[in-house]
Design a protein around this motif. Structure first.
Motif, PDB file in Angstrom:
ATOM      1  N   ALA A  91       0.859  -1.190   0.000  1.00 50.77           N
ATOM      2  CA  ALA A  91       0.000   0.000   0.000  1.00 50.77           C
ATOM      3  C   ALA A  91       0.886   1.227   0.000  1.00 50.77           C
ATOM      4  O   ALA A  91       2.010   1.213   0.508  1.00 50.77           O
ATOM      5  CB  ALA A  91      -0.917   0.003   1.223  1.00 50.77           C
ATOM      6  N   ALA A  92       0.368   2.299  -0.588  1.00 46.69           N
ATOM      7  CA  ALA A  92       1.095   3.574  -0.620  1.00 46.69           C
ATOM      8  C   ALA A  92       0.076   4.691  -0.771  1.00 46.69           C
ATOM      9  O   ALA A  92      -0.990   4.490  -1.360  1.00 46.69           O
ATOM     10  CB  ALA A  92       2.092   3.611  -1.772  1.00 46.69           C
ATOM     11  N   PRO A  93       0.374   5.894  -0.234  1.00 47.67           N
ATOM     12  CA  PRO A  93      -0.578   7.004  -0.340  1.00 47.67           C
ATOM     13  C   PRO A  93      -0.728   7.542  -1.753  1.00 47.67           C
ATOM     14  O   PRO A  93      -1.726   8.176  -2.075  1.00 47.67           O
ATOM     15  CB  PRO A  93       0.010   8.066   0.597  1.00 47.67           C
ATOM     16  CG  PRO A  93       1.444   7.714   0.741  1.00 47.67           C
ATOM     17  CD  PRO A  93       1.530   6.234   0.611  1.00 47.67           C
ATOM     18  N   SER A  94       0.264   7.309  -2.611  1.00 46.37           N
ATOM     19  CA  SER A  94       0.175   7.740  -4.011  1.00 46.37           C
ATOM     20  C   SER A  94       1.191   6.942  -4.802  1.00 46.37           C
ATOM     21  O   SER A  94       2.079   6.297  -4.236  1.00 46.37           O
ATOM     22  CB  SER A  94       0.454   9.241  -4.145  1.00 46.37           C
ATOM     23  OG  SER A  94       1.768   9.544  -3.718  1.00 46.37           O
ATOM     24  N   LEU A  95       1.031   6.955  -6.119  1.00 45.35           N
ATOM     25  CA  LEU A  95       2.025   6.302  -6.962  1.00 45.35           C
ATOM     26  C   LEU A  95       3.307   7.118  -6.927  1.00 45.35           C
ATOM     27  O   LEU A  95       3.274   8.342  -7.067  1.00 45.35           O
ATOM     28  CB  LEU A  95       1.501   6.188  -8.390  1.00 45.35           C
ATOM     29  CG  LEU A  95       0.312   5.228  -8.560  1.00 45.35           C
ATOM     30  CD1 LEU A  95      -0.223   5.295  -9.976  1.00 45.35           C
ATOM     31  CD2 LEU A  95       0.714   3.804  -8.220  1.00 45.35           C
ATOM     32  N   PHE A  96       4.439   6.460  -6.752  1.00 44.24           N
ATOM     33  CA  PHE A  96       5.696   7.168  -6.570  1.00 44.24           C
ATOM     34  C   PHE A  96       6.656   6.795  -7.690  1.00 44.24           C
ATOM     35  O   PHE A  96       6.398   5.911  -8.505  1.00 44.24           O
ATOM     36  CB  PHE A  96       6.302   6.859  -5.199  1.00 44.24           C
ATOM     37  CG  PHE A  96       6.368   5.390  -4.875  1.00 44.24           C
ATOM     38  CD1 PHE A  96       7.541   4.680  -5.059  1.00 44.24           C
ATOM     39  CD2 PHE A  96       5.252   4.719  -4.398  1.00 44.24           C
ATOM     40  CE1 PHE A  96       7.603   3.324  -4.774  1.00 44.24           C
ATOM     41  CE2 PHE A  96       5.300   3.365  -4.105  1.00 44.24           C
ATOM     42  CZ  PHE A  96       6.481   2.664  -4.299  1.00 44.24           C
ATOM     43  N   GLY A  97       7.790   7.508  -7.722  1.00 48.68           N
ATOM     44  CA  GLY A  97       8.707   7.409  -8.847  1.00 48.68           C
ATOM     45  C   GLY A  97       9.112   6.006  -9.226  1.00 48.68           C
ATOM     46  O   GLY A  97       9.174   5.654 -10.404  1.00 48.68           O
ATOM     47  N   SER A  98       9.421   5.160  -8.247  1.00 48.19           N
ATOM     48  CA  SER A  98       9.903   3.811  -8.544  1.00 48.19           C
ATOM     49  C   SER A  98       8.842   2.949  -9.206  1.00 48.19           C
ATOM     50  O   SER A  98       9.142   1.907  -9.763  1.00 48.19           O
ATOM     51  CB  SER A  98      10.367   3.122  -7.246  1.00 48.19           C
ATOM     52  OG  SER A  98      11.455   3.823  -6.687  1.00 48.19           O
ATOM     53  N   VAL A  99       7.580   3.372  -9.151  1.00 45.08           N
ATOM     54  CA  VAL A  99       6.483   2.629  -9.766  1.00 45.08           C
ATOM     55  C   VAL A  99       5.991   3.321 -11.032  1.00 45.08           C
ATOM     56  O   VAL A  99       5.649   2.671 -12.015  1.00 45.08           O
ATOM     57  CB  VAL A  99       5.305   2.477  -8.766  1.00 45.08           C
ATOM     58  CG1 VAL A  99       4.081   1.921  -9.457  1.00 45.08           C
ATOM     59  CG2 VAL A  99       5.718   1.575  -7.613  1.00 45.08           C
ATOM     60  N   VAL A 100       5.988   4.654 -11.032  1.00 47.29           N
ATOM     61  CA  VAL A 100       5.382   5.423 -12.126  1.00 47.29           C
ATOM     62  C   VAL A 100       6.340   5.620 -13.292  1.00 47.29           C
ATOM     63  O   VAL A 100       5.972   5.448 -14.455  1.00 47.29           O
ATOM     64  CB  VAL A 100       4.899   6.794 -11.608  1.00 47.29           C
ATOM     65  CG1 VAL A 100       4.421   7.660 -12.766  1.00 47.29           C
ATOM     66  CG2 VAL A 100       3.792   6.616 -10.595  1.00 47.29           C
ATOM     67  N   ASP A 101       7.578   6.012 -13.014  1.00 45.48           N
ATOM     68  CA  ASP A 101       8.504   6.371 -14.080  1.00 45.48           C
ATOM     69  C   ASP A 101       8.770   5.170 -14.982  1.00 45.48           C
ATOM     70  O   ASP A 101       9.047   4.062 -14.511  1.00 45.48           O
ATOM     71  CB  ASP A 101       9.823   6.870 -13.496  1.00 45.48           C
ATOM     72  CG  ASP A 101       9.629   8.141 -12.670  1.00 45.48           C
ATOM     73  OD1 ASP A 101       8.595   8.801 -12.871  1.00 45.48           O
ATOM     74  OD2 ASP A 101      10.506   8.449 -11.845  1.00 45.48           O
ATOM     75  N   VAL A 102       8.699   5.410 -16.293  1.00 46.44           N
ATOM     76  CA  VAL A 102       8.820   4.314 -17.258  1.00 46.44           C
ATOM     77  C   VAL A 102      10.138   3.571 -17.115  1.00 46.44           C
ATOM     78  O   VAL A 102      10.210   2.356 -17.276  1.00 46.44           O
ATOM     79  CB  VAL A 102       8.662   4.875 -18.693  1.00 46.44           C
ATOM     80  CG1 VAL A 102       8.884   3.782 -19.719  1.00 46.44           C
ATOM     81  CG2 VAL A 102       7.283   5.493 -18.860  1.00 46.44           C
ATOM     82  N   GLU A 103      11.209   4.291 -16.798  1.00 49.14           N
ATOM     83  CA  GLU A 103      12.524   3.670 -16.701  1.00 49.14           C
ATOM     84  C   GLU A 103      12.838   3.178 -15.284  1.00 49.14           C
ATOM     85  O   GLU A 103      13.929   2.658 -15.034  1.00 49.14           O
ATOM     86  CB  GLU A 103      13.608   4.677 -17.128  1.00 49.14           C
ATOM     87  CG  GLU A 103      13.434   5.219 -18.540  1.00 49.14           C
ATOM     88  CD  GLU A 103      13.515   4.123 -19.593  1.00 49.14           C
ATOM     89  OE1 GLU A 103      14.272   3.159 -19.359  1.00 49.14           O
ATOM     90  OE2 GLU A 103      12.844   4.222 -20.617  1.00 49.14           O
ATOM     91  N   ALA A 104      11.914   3.343 -14.360  1.00 53.12           N
ATOM     92  CA  ALA A 104      12.185   3.009 -12.958  1.00 53.12           C
ATOM     93  C   ALA A 104      12.077   1.497 -12.726  1.00 53.12           C
ATOM     94  O   ALA A 104      11.402   0.783 -13.480  1.00 53.12           O
ATOM     95  CB  ALA A 104      11.219   3.746 -12.047  1.00 53.12           C
ATOM     96  N   PRO A 105      12.716   1.002 -11.662  1.00 57.09           N
ATOM     97  CA  PRO A 105      12.780  -0.456 -11.444  1.00 57.09           C
ATOM     98  C   PRO A 105      11.426  -1.139 -11.308  1.00 57.09           C
ATOM     99  O   PRO A 105      11.262  -2.265 -11.772  1.00 57.09           O
ATOM    100  CB  PRO A 105      13.590  -0.577 -10.143  1.00 57.09           C
ATOM    101  CG  PRO A 105      14.424   0.655 -10.105  1.00 57.09           C
ATOM    102  CD  PRO A 105      13.591   1.731 -10.724  1.00 57.09           C
ATOM    103  N   PHE A 106      10.458  -0.484 -10.659  1.00 55.80           N
ATOM    104  CA  PHE A 106       9.193  -1.172 -10.377  1.00 55.80           C
ATOM    105  C   PHE A 106       8.056  -0.739 -11.299  1.00 55.80           C
ATOM    106  O   PHE A 106       6.887  -0.981 -11.002  1.00 55.80           O
ATOM    107  CB  PHE A 106       8.803  -0.984  -8.914  1.00 55.80           C
ATOM    108  CG  PHE A 106       9.602  -1.845  -7.975  1.00 55.80           C
ATOM    109  CD1 PHE A 106       9.203  -3.123  -7.688  1.00 55.80           C
ATOM    110  CD2 PHE A 106      10.788  -1.382  -7.427  1.00 55.80           C
ATOM    111  CE1 PHE A 106       9.943  -3.940  -6.853  1.00 55.80           C
ATOM    112  CE2 PHE A 106      11.546  -2.177  -6.596  1.00 55.80           C
ATOM    113  CZ  PHE A 106      11.127  -3.466  -6.298  1.00 55.80           C
TER     114      PHE A 106
END
Length: 950
Positions: free
Chosen positions: A199-214
């Motif tokens: 769970a998370a309060p909002s989508l964050f960089g590691s999940v949202v960014d296209v080049e990010a790990p998650f």
């Protein structure tokens, strides 16, 4: 039993279940439990993440999921939840796995009756493993050891470990280098024994960014705000729950009974509070506590207490360690303002602020869901405001030290709760010198200034038509179409009191647009007609053209394509004459949509190109994004999948730039469709999950229905037939609610396909017969072709070869005429497969007749890979069941049906057949190596088959 607002994980799950008022949230719990059940026994797992602001009920939902798993005997025997506390701290990605190991070891030391048989062995092994892990300095090796320890524990226990992890944004979003995060992803992706429910309060960089790990790693589930009716229901449920608790002290019991007796009278005041607080469940519980424990006559103290109790929420939401100071400065500038500001106004209000730097900060704040965009279609000027209305009042309350400042902040709050007549009545009973009297004077003054916006259901001094129109546009931009429609209806009524005017004609045009969005097609058409009449009477050309365009939009949805085209073609020259390029571009775009539906793809692309040049001219990114996305849909229909994906990415980038979530969702949805066609099911599901999250955020029922329908083919491919049928039922219900006949027809036809797979042929025919008139009503030739193809497949399943092939061939040709490459190829393959399966029961002469019968389909679908593979399969069937000579005699009938430039793929099969018939030597020195290799493969297959006819 005490309800802990900030720690629901310590509340009895039965109480949590009783206080779950939203059917959507109950459905989410069911969905998550089913998802866990589906993962049992799999070698790799689909991980999940709940996304919602603090106070939205993430811990509540996760607690219910864990409780359901523990109480289900089958799940309890195969799944072991490992629940981390909300406040876990990690410094590096590996620490997340270490915390899970520590928690697992602790859980295994609980009461004997609850422990798996091998708990002691696992706990002892974990103790040694943790010591080794803490000594390991190389991060990659540490992650490998930790992941291995979790997998070994799961295997020894015979359980799938369900890791329940909150605040994932803080655990992996803020710490560790990208390389370590990639290592963590790899370990989770390939681990057999661990399923992550986060769970998370909002989508964050590691999940949202296209080049990010998650990126694309989690299946996302959105937890938005409750509806006002659900918030009221939550307070009522809490009241009943508290009344049922034994041992309540007499004074509190009396207050509870008093509130129960007057609840219907108190509900409108609660709605006033909800207008400020929003629909977070945590606020619903705080509202209850306020209503029970405060004396309603002491309004100032009651409001001050409520605002004070929001302090933990806002302090955590605005923690400087999480939100950089530059962003907070912009946010507080908006909070101090009386309403929305432009980027330039915000920049000018800060020391040394520039427009470009401020725009970047606003983009980040929108991603954090702290700021929202405020824009009217009639104006290209973009303004920004705080996303949570309560923040402005809370900030003033916290910052103000003088009595006058306190009165101002509380007065704005009170003005949102009560109508002026109630305020004046209460004011008459108070001493003039009292604090409460001055508070009410200020609240009455706020009403006179029309600040803040007062709910139309509570206000007696109603705002003007122009103000209601502005509020409607605000609601529309924030994704609340029903509210926008309600407010614009009130605006039309207020403006009509003054007689015909340009403002009234424009309001009717916008009402038509909003009504169409909520599925009220009759209301949308009536509003467009009414606005057109007023605009014509006034000689208001822009109003006439806009209402004509709205008519075109409604007629298009009704399937009256010729009438829609006529409406757009009437509006376009008027807009050209008055030089309104933006409205003209939208009109041309609408024309392109009709041409696309009619299968006139070249005309649609030309229209989108023309509209795009106008959008570029007026620098309208939203219109440009719409054009680019629609071009992607045409390219997808033409089978140009890579070009379609590129168009969707380009459109999504433009939508994101403008903060238009609905457009981003549309791109993700259509990208999912392309990815499914390319066989990338996991990527397709991830795209659909992201789209569904955004559709729920903006409350777009039609988009949500499209997402549901998009899942069906994937579920069928995974063999989950029952889930597919359930999903179709849900989607059809949503389409019916919004009045979308195209979507409804698609669901009914797809259900026919599922019945066909299940062998329920009569039900399949009934479904296709039900869908076909709906497709005819909306003018969808492609939809009708799918129904005809479906009925052809049913006839083949019944053994009616001639009738089945006839329908399938007709459907293939019609799909080609419409211009849908994928559909043409798919139905063409079905046609050939149908004949191939009938080969054993047919003599050569009859086969020749059927080949002639399907020749138009072969010609239409010859360049499709699925059809080509099906033709090669039919050649094998001919060789196997007829023998080489008869098969060779039929080759000319197949080849003559194919365009000359499309028949080369059959050459290796013919060469192999001629070698088998001894008409050609095995050596083929003049043929390319690729052809010789394919011939050898075909000969190896023929030898293995040992056909009975020499």
């Amino acid at each position: 039993m005490t309800v802990l607002v900030y720690t629901p994980s310590h509340v009895n799950p039965a109480a949590l279940d009783e206080l779950t008022v939203s059917e959507e949230r109950r459905g989410l719990v069911d969905k998550l439990v089913a998802a866990v059940r589906d993962e049992i026994g799999r070698r790799s797992h689909q991980h999940h993440i709940l996304v919602g602001p603090r106070g939205s009920g993430k811990t509540h939902t996760l607690s219910l999921v864990v409780d359901r798993i523990r109480k289900d005997p089958a799940l309890a025997a195969t799944v072991l939840p490992v629940v981390l506390a909300e406040e876990e701290v990690v410094r590096q990605p590996v620490d997340l796995l270490i915390r899970l190991l520590e928690r697992l070891r602790q859980d295994l030391g609980q009461a004997e009756g609850e422990k798996p048989a091998s708990a002691g062995e696992v706990a002892a092994r974990l103790a040694g493993g943790l010591a080794q892990l803490r000594a390991e300095r190389e991060h990659g090796r540490a992650i490998e050891l930790a992941a291995g320890a979790l997998d070994h524990a799961a295997a020894t226990l015979g359980r799938l470990l369900l890791a329940v992890v909150e605040n994932l944004d803080a655990l992996i979003g803020l710490g560790g280098e990208a390389e370590q995060l990639w290592e963590l992803r790899k370990s989770l992706q390939h681990g057999k024994g661990l399923l992550l429910l986060a769970a998370a309060p909002s989508l964050f960089g590691s999940v949202v960014d296209v080049e990010a790990p998650f990126h694309g790693f989690f299946r996302q589930h959105a937890l938005g705000e409750l509806l006002p009716t659900e918030m009221i229901a939550l307070v009522a449920k809490r009241l009943d729950f508290e009344l049922a608790q034994p041992g309540t002290d007499t004074q509190r019991q009396r207050r509870l009974l008093t509130l129960k007796a007057s609840f219907d009278q108190q509900a409108p005041k609660l709605r006033g509070l909800i207008a400020y607080t929003g629909g977070l469940p945590r606020f619903g519980h705080l509202l209850f506590d306020l209503a029970v424990e405060s004396d309603a006559s002491q309004m100032a103290a009651l409001m001050a207490r409520f605002l004070d109790e929001q302090t933990p929420f806002f302090q955590s939401r605005l923690d400087p360690r999480m939100v950089p100071g530059a962003e907070l400065e912009v946010l507080y500038t908006l909070a101090r303002a009386s309403g929305p500001l432009t980027t330039r106004q915000i920049a000018e209000a800060q020391r040394g602020g520039t427009v470009n730097a401020t725009a970047v900060l606003l983009k980040r704040l929108r991603e954090r869901e702290l700021v929202r965009e405020s824009r009217s279609e009639d104006s290209r000027e973009v303004r920004f405001d705080v996303a949570e209305p309560l923040l402005r009042v809370w900030r003033r309350f916290r910052a103000g030290r003088s009595e006058q400042e306190q009165i101002l902040s509380l007065a704005e709050f009170v003005a949102a709760m009560f109508a002026p007549v109630d305020l004046r009545a209460e004011r008459a009973r108070l001493p003039a010198s009292s604090f409460s009297a001055r508070l009410l004077d200020q609240a009455i003054a706020v009403h006179k200034d029309s600040r803040p916006v007062v709910s139309s259901s509570l206000a007696v001094d109603a705002p003007t038509g122009e103000e209601l129109s502005r509020q409607a546009e605000e609601a529309f931009m924030h994704g609340s179409l029903p509210k926008a429609c309600e407010l614009m209806t009130a605006a039309v009524a207020r403006l009509a009191e003054s007689g015909p005017s340009e403002a009234l004609a424009k309001a009717y045009s916008r009402l038509s647009h909003f009504s169409l969005g909520v599925g009220d097609l009759d209301g949308a058409l009536a509003a467009a007609d009414q606005g057109l009449a007023f605009a014509a009477r006034l000689g208001f050309d822009l109003g006439r053209a806009e209402c004509m365009r709205r008519r075109g939009d409604v007629l298009f949805r009704l399937g009256k394509n010729d009438d829609a085209l006529a409406a757009y073609e009437q509006a376009e020259p008027i807009l050209l004459k008055i030089g309104h390029d933006l409205a003209r571009a939208n009109c041309i775009c609408g024309r392109g949509d009709v041409l696309f539906r009619l299968g006139r793809n070249d005309g649609a692309l030309a229209a989108y190109d023309q509209a795009e040049s106008l959008f570029l001219k007026v620098k309208d990114d939203l219109g440009l994004a719409n054009c680019t996305h629609r071009r992607g849909e045409v390219l997808f229909q033409l089978g140009r999948n890579d070009d379609a994906l590129a168009a969707y990415s380009q459109a999504e980038s433009l939508y994101c730039k403008g903060g238009f979530d609905q457009g981003c969702a549309n791109c993700l949805l259509t990208r999912g469709e392309v990815l499914f066609v390319l066989g990338r099911n996991d990527d397709a599901l991830a795209a659909l999950d992201q789209a569904e999250h955004l559709y729920q955020k903006v409350r777009d029922a039609l988009g949500h229905a499209n997402c549901l329908r998009g899942r069906v083919d994937i579920l069928l491919q995974l063999g989950r037939i029952d889930d597919a049928l359930t999903t179709l039922d849900q989607a059809e219900s949503r389409y019916r609610e919004v009045g979308d006949d195209v979507g409804r027809a698609g669901c009914i036809a797809r259900r026919g396909g599922v019945f066909l797979v299940l062998g329920r042929n009569d039900d399949a025919i009934a479904a296709y017969n039900q869908a076909e008139p709906l497709f005819r009503k909306v003018g969808s030739a492609l939809g009708r072709a799918n129904c005809v193809a479906g009925k052809g497949r049913v006839l083949l399943a019944r053994g009616e070869v001639e009738g089945g092939l006839s329908l399938l061939a007709a459907a293939t040709v019609e799909s080609k005429r419409v211009g849908h490459a994928y559909n043409t190829d798919l139905i063409g393959a079905w046609t050939v497969d149908g004949l191939a399966k009938a080969v054993p029961s047919l003599v050569p002469a009859k086969l020749r007749e059927h080949l002639a019968q399907i020749a138009p389909a072969l010609s239409a679908a010859a360049d499709g890979p699925q059809t080509q593979n099906a033709l090669l399969g039919m050649v094998r069937a001919l060789l196997q069941h007829l023998g080489v000579e008869d098969a060779l005699d039929l080759f000319p009938a197949i080849e003559s049906a194919l365009p000359a430039e499309r028949s080369a793929f059959l050459r290796p099969a013919r060469l192999a057949a001629e070698i088998l018939a001894k008409r050609r030597p095995h050596e083929l020195p003049d043929e390319p190596e690729e052809v010789r290799r394919t011939v050898r493969e075909f000969l190896d297959w023929a030898t293995a088959q040992r056909p009975t006819t020499p």
